[in-house]
Motif scaffolding. Structure first.
Motif, PDB file in Angstrom:
ATOM      1  N   CYS A   1      44.170 -21.592 -14.350  1.00 12.23           N
ATOM      2  CA  CYS A   1      45.281 -22.460 -13.963  1.00 12.23           C
ATOM      3  C   CYS A   1      46.561 -21.627 -14.010  1.00 12.23           C
ATOM      4  O   CYS A   1      46.547 -20.499 -14.488  1.00 12.23           O
ATOM      5  CB  CYS A   1      45.412 -23.634 -14.929  1.00 12.23           C
ATOM      6  N   ALA A   2      47.662 -22.222 -13.572  1.00 14.03           N
ATOM      7  CA  ALA A   2      48.943 -21.515 -13.615  1.00 14.03           C
ATOM      8  C   ALA A   2      49.447 -21.376 -15.044  1.00 14.03           C
ATOM      9  O   ALA A   2      50.338 -20.578 -15.311  1.00 14.03           O
ATOM     10  CB  ALA A   2      49.972 -22.252 -12.759  1.00 14.03           C
ATOM     11  N   PHE A   3      48.900 -22.136 -15.975  1.00 14.13           N
ATOM     12  CA  PHE A   3      49.324 -22.126 -17.365  1.00 14.13           C
ATOM     13  C   PHE A   3      48.144 -21.774 -18.258  1.00 14.13           C
ATOM     14  O   PHE A   3      46.988 -21.854 -17.838  1.00 14.13           O
ATOM     15  CB  PHE A   3      49.900 -23.487 -17.762  1.00 14.13           C
ATOM     16  N   ALA A   4      48.417 -21.359 -19.482  1.00 13.64           N
ATOM     17  CA  ALA A   4      47.375 -21.016 -20.444  1.00 13.64           C
ATOM     18  C   ALA A   4      46.682 -22.280 -20.952  1.00 13.64           C
ATOM     19  O   ALA A   4      47.314 -23.323 -21.119  1.00 13.64           O
ATOM     20  CB  ALA A   4      47.986 -20.244 -21.612  1.00 13.64           C
ATOM     21  N   LEU A   5      45.379 -22.164 -21.186  1.00 12.51           N
ATOM     22  CA  LEU A   5      44.572 -23.281 -21.690  1.00 12.51           C
ATOM     23  C   LEU A   5      43.964 -22.925 -23.035  1.00 12.51           C
ATOM     24  O   LEU A   5      43.673 -21.764 -23.310  1.00 12.51           O
ATOM     25  CB  LEU A   5      43.408 -23.576 -20.741  1.00 12.51           C
ATOM     26  N   HIS A   6      43.745 -23.961 -23.849  1.00 10.87           N
ATOM     27  CA  HIS A   6      42.981 -23.822 -25.086  1.00 10.87           C
ATOM     28  C   HIS A   6      41.941 -24.927 -25.082  1.00 10.87           C
ATOM     29  O   HIS A   6      42.229 -26.065 -24.726  1.00 10.87           O
ATOM     30  CB  HIS A   6      43.884 -23.969 -26.314  1.00 10.87           C
ATOM     31  N   GLY A   7      40.717 -24.589 -25.478  1.00  9.95           N
ATOM     32  CA  GLY A   7      39.647 -25.573 -25.578  1.00  9.95           C
ATOM     33  C   GLY A   7      38.991 -25.499 -26.936  1.00  9.95           C
ATOM     34  O   GLY A   7      38.813 -24.414 -27.496  1.00  9.95           O
ATOM     35  N   GLU A   8      38.673 -26.668 -27.476  1.00  6.39           N
ATOM     36  CA  GLU A   8      38.035 -26.721 -28.787  1.00  6.39           C
ATOM     37  C   GLU A   8      37.181 -27.983 -28.893  1.00  6.39           C
ATOM     38  O   GLU A   8      37.640 -29.061 -28.536  1.00  6.39           O
ATOM     39  CB  GLU A   8      39.112 -26.719 -29.876  1.00  6.39           C
ATOM     40  N   PRO A   9      35.941 -27.848 -29.382  1.00  6.30           N
ATOM     41  CA  PRO A   9      35.079 -29.025 -29.496  1.00  6.30           C
ATOM     42  C   PRO A   9      35.585 -30.004 -30.553  1.00  6.30           C
ATOM     43  O   PRO A   9      35.992 -29.584 -31.631  1.00  6.30           O
ATOM     44  CB  PRO A   9      33.721 -28.456 -29.882  1.00  6.30           C
ATOM     45  N   ILE A  10      35.582 -31.291 -30.198  1.00  4.11           N
ATOM     46  CA  ILE A  10      35.895 -32.327 -31.192  1.00  4.11           C
ATOM     47  C   ILE A  10      34.629 -33.103 -31.558  1.00  4.11           C
ATOM     48  O   ILE A  10      34.564 -33.705 -32.613  1.00  4.11           O
ATOM     49  CB  ILE A  10      37.029 -33.272 -30.729  1.00  4.11           C
TER      50      ILE A  10
END
Length: 146
Positions: free
Chosen positions: A54-63
Protein backbone atom coordinates in the motif's frame (compact mmCIF):
# COMPACT_ATOMS: atom_id res chain seq x y z
CA UNK A 1 -11.70 -14.10 -5.37
CA UNK A 2 -13.16 -11.24 -3.39
CA UNK A 3 -11.39 -7.98 -2.64
CA UNK A 4 -12.85 -5.15 -0.59
CA UNK A 5 -11.27 -1.77 0.01
CA UNK A 6 -10.90 -0.96 3.68
CA UNK A 7 -11.75 2.70 3.86
CA UNK A 8 -10.61 3.04 7.47
CA UNK A 9 -7.07 2.28 6.37
CA UNK A 10 -7.04 4.72 3.49
CA UNK A 11 -7.92 4.65 -0.18
CA UNK A 12 -4.27 4.39 -1.25
CA UNK A 13 -4.39 0.68 -0.50
CA UNK A 14 -7.11 -0.45 -2.89
CA UNK A 15 -7.21 -4.05 -1.72
CA UNK A 16 -8.85 -6.12 0.96
CA UNK A 17 -7.03 -6.47 4.24
CA UNK A 18 -8.14 -9.73 5.70
CA UNK A 19 -5.92 -10.55 8.63
CA UNK A 20 -5.44 -8.30 11.62
CA UNK A 21 -3.08 -8.31 14.54
CA UNK A 22 -2.65 -7.20 18.13
CA UNK A 23 0.05 -8.11 20.62
CA UNK A 24 0.86 -11.80 20.36
CA UNK A 25 -0.05 -12.23 24.02
CA UNK A 26 -3.65 -11.37 23.07
CA UNK A 27 -3.94 -14.21 20.56
CA UNK A 28 -5.56 -17.42 21.70
CA UNK A 29 -3.02 -20.27 21.39
CA UNK A 30 -3.94 -23.21 19.20
CA UNK A 31 -4.44 -26.62 20.72
CA UNK A 32 -4.53 -29.96 18.95
CA UNK A 33 -5.70 -33.34 20.23
CA UNK A 34 -2.71 -35.39 21.43
CA UNK A 35 -1.60 -37.87 18.78
CA UNK A 36 -3.83 -36.38 16.08
CA UNK A 37 -0.93 -35.40 13.81
CA UNK A 38 -1.98 -31.74 14.03
CA UNK A 39 0.34 -29.26 15.75
CA UNK A 40 -0.06 -25.55 16.55
CA UNK A 41 1.10 -23.25 13.72
CA UNK A 42 1.09 -19.77 15.25
CA UNK A 43 1.28 -16.71 13.00
CA UNK A 44 3.94 -14.13 13.78
CA UNK A 45 3.24 -10.39 13.77
CA UNK A 46 4.42 -8.69 10.57
CA UNK A 47 5.24 -5.28 9.16
CA UNK A 48 5.24 -4.14 5.54
CA UNK A 49 7.00 -0.93 4.49
CA UNK A 50 5.12 1.85 2.72
CA UNK A 51 5.00 1.24 -1.03
CA UNK A 52 5.37 -2.56 -0.84
CA UNK A 53 1.62 -3.41 -0.56
CA UNK A 54 0.00 0.00 0.00
CA UNK A 55 1.07 3.64 -0.09
CA UNK A 56 1.44 3.50 3.70
CA UNK A 57 3.16 1.09 6.11
CA UNK A 58 1.10 -1.79 7.51
CA UNK A 59 1.33 -3.84 10.69
CA UNK A 60 -0.46 -7.16 11.18
CA UNK A 61 -0.87 -9.18 14.33
CA UNK A 62 -3.11 -12.14 15.21
CA UNK A 63 -5.82 -11.48 17.80
CA UNK A 64 -7.30 -14.98 17.42
CA UNK A 65 -4.89 -17.71 16.31
CA UNK A 66 -6.06 -21.30 16.59
CA UNK A 67 -4.38 -22.51 13.40
CA UNK A 68 -2.97 -26.02 13.37
CA UNK A 69 -0.77 -27.72 10.76
CA UNK A 70 -0.40 -31.33 9.69
CA UNK A 71 2.39 -32.63 7.48
CA UNK A 72 1.06 -34.72 4.58
CA UNK A 73 2.83 -37.39 2.48
CA UNK A 74 5.42 -35.92 0.11
CA UNK A 75 3.87 -35.51 -3.37
CA UNK A 76 7.27 -35.54 -5.17
CA UNK A 77 11.01 -35.34 -4.57
CA UNK A 78 11.96 -31.93 -3.15
CA UNK A 79 8.37 -30.93 -2.33
CA UNK A 80 6.78 -30.76 1.12
CA UNK A 81 3.01 -30.65 1.62
CA UNK A 82 1.23 -29.31 4.71
CA UNK A 83 -2.43 -28.82 5.59
CA UNK A 84 -3.57 -25.84 7.70
CA UNK A 85 -6.91 -25.20 9.43
CA UNK A 86 -8.35 -23.25 12.33
CA UNK A 87 -9.60 -19.84 13.38
CA UNK A 88 -7.43 -16.84 12.48
CA UNK A 89 -8.29 -13.15 12.85
CA UNK A 90 -5.57 -10.60 12.11
CA UNK A 91 -5.66 -6.94 13.10
CA UNK A 92 -4.23 -4.98 10.13
CA UNK A 93 -3.17 -1.46 11.09
CA UNK A 94 -2.22 1.60 9.04
CA UNK A 95 0.99 2.55 10.88
CA UNK A 96 0.64 6.21 9.89
CA UNK A 97 -2.89 6.82 11.20
CA UNK A 98 -3.51 3.95 13.61
CA UNK A 99 -6.70 2.98 11.74
CA UNK A 100 -7.19 -0.79 11.78
CA UNK A 101 -9.38 -3.61 10.52
CA UNK A 102 -9.85 -7.04 12.11
CA UNK A 103 -9.71 -9.43 9.16
CA UNK A 104 -11.38 -12.84 9.28
CA UNK A 105 -9.11 -15.41 7.66
CA UNK A 106 -10.73 -18.59 8.95
CA UNK A 107 -10.00 -20.65 5.85
CA UNK A 108 -8.09 -23.85 5.30
CA UNK A 109 -5.27 -24.62 2.91
CA UNK A 110 -2.97 -27.30 1.57
CA UNK A 111 0.42 -25.81 0.73
CA UNK A 112 3.19 -27.36 -1.38
CA UNK A 113 6.65 -25.87 -0.88
CA UNK A 114 9.28 -26.59 -3.53
CA UNK A 115 13.06 -26.74 -3.03
CA UNK A 116 13.30 -23.48 -5.04
CA UNK A 117 11.16 -21.72 -2.42
CA UNK A 118 8.13 -21.51 -4.74
CA UNK A 119 4.76 -22.32 -3.18
CA UNK A 120 1.47 -23.68 -4.53
CA UNK A 121 -1.63 -23.07 -2.38
CA UNK A 122 -5.02 -24.84 -2.49
CA UNK A 123 -7.45 -22.74 -0.44
CA UNK A 124 -10.99 -23.10 0.89
CA UNK A 125 -12.55 -20.11 2.63
CA UNK A 126 -11.05 -16.71 3.41
CA UNK A 127 -7.28 -16.31 3.65
CA UNK A 128 -5.12 -13.17 3.71
CA UNK A 129 -2.70 -12.75 0.82
CA UNK A 130 -0.17 -9.97 0.30
CA UNK A 131 0.68 -9.14 -3.32
CA UNK A 132 3.71 -7.18 -4.49
CA UNK A 133 4.51 -6.61 -8.15
CA UNK A 134 2.82 -9.22 -10.32
CA UNK A 135 -0.37 -10.03 -12.18
CA UNK A 136 -2.55 -8.37 -9.50
CA UNK A 137 -2.34 -4.81 -8.25
CA UNK A 138 -0.21 -4.33 -5.13
CA UNK A 139 -2.25 -4.85 -2.02
CA UNK A 140 -3.36 -7.11 0.78
CA UNK A 141 -6.32 -9.23 -0.30
CA UNK A 142 -8.82 -11.58 1.27
CA UNK A 143 -9.20 -14.55 -1.03
CA UNK A 144 -12.46 -16.38 -0.36
CA UNK A 145 -13.83 -19.44 -2.07
CA UNK A 146 -12.79 -22.83 -3.32
Amino acid sequence: MRGDVLGALGTACAAALALGTVPASAATPATAPHGSGWEPAPSAPWDVAAGKRCAFALHGEPIVDEVVRRELPLPAEGVTRSAYQGDLVIRVTNKETGAHHDADAIGSAVVDVYASGAQFWRVLGPVLVGVGDGSLARGTYIVDGA
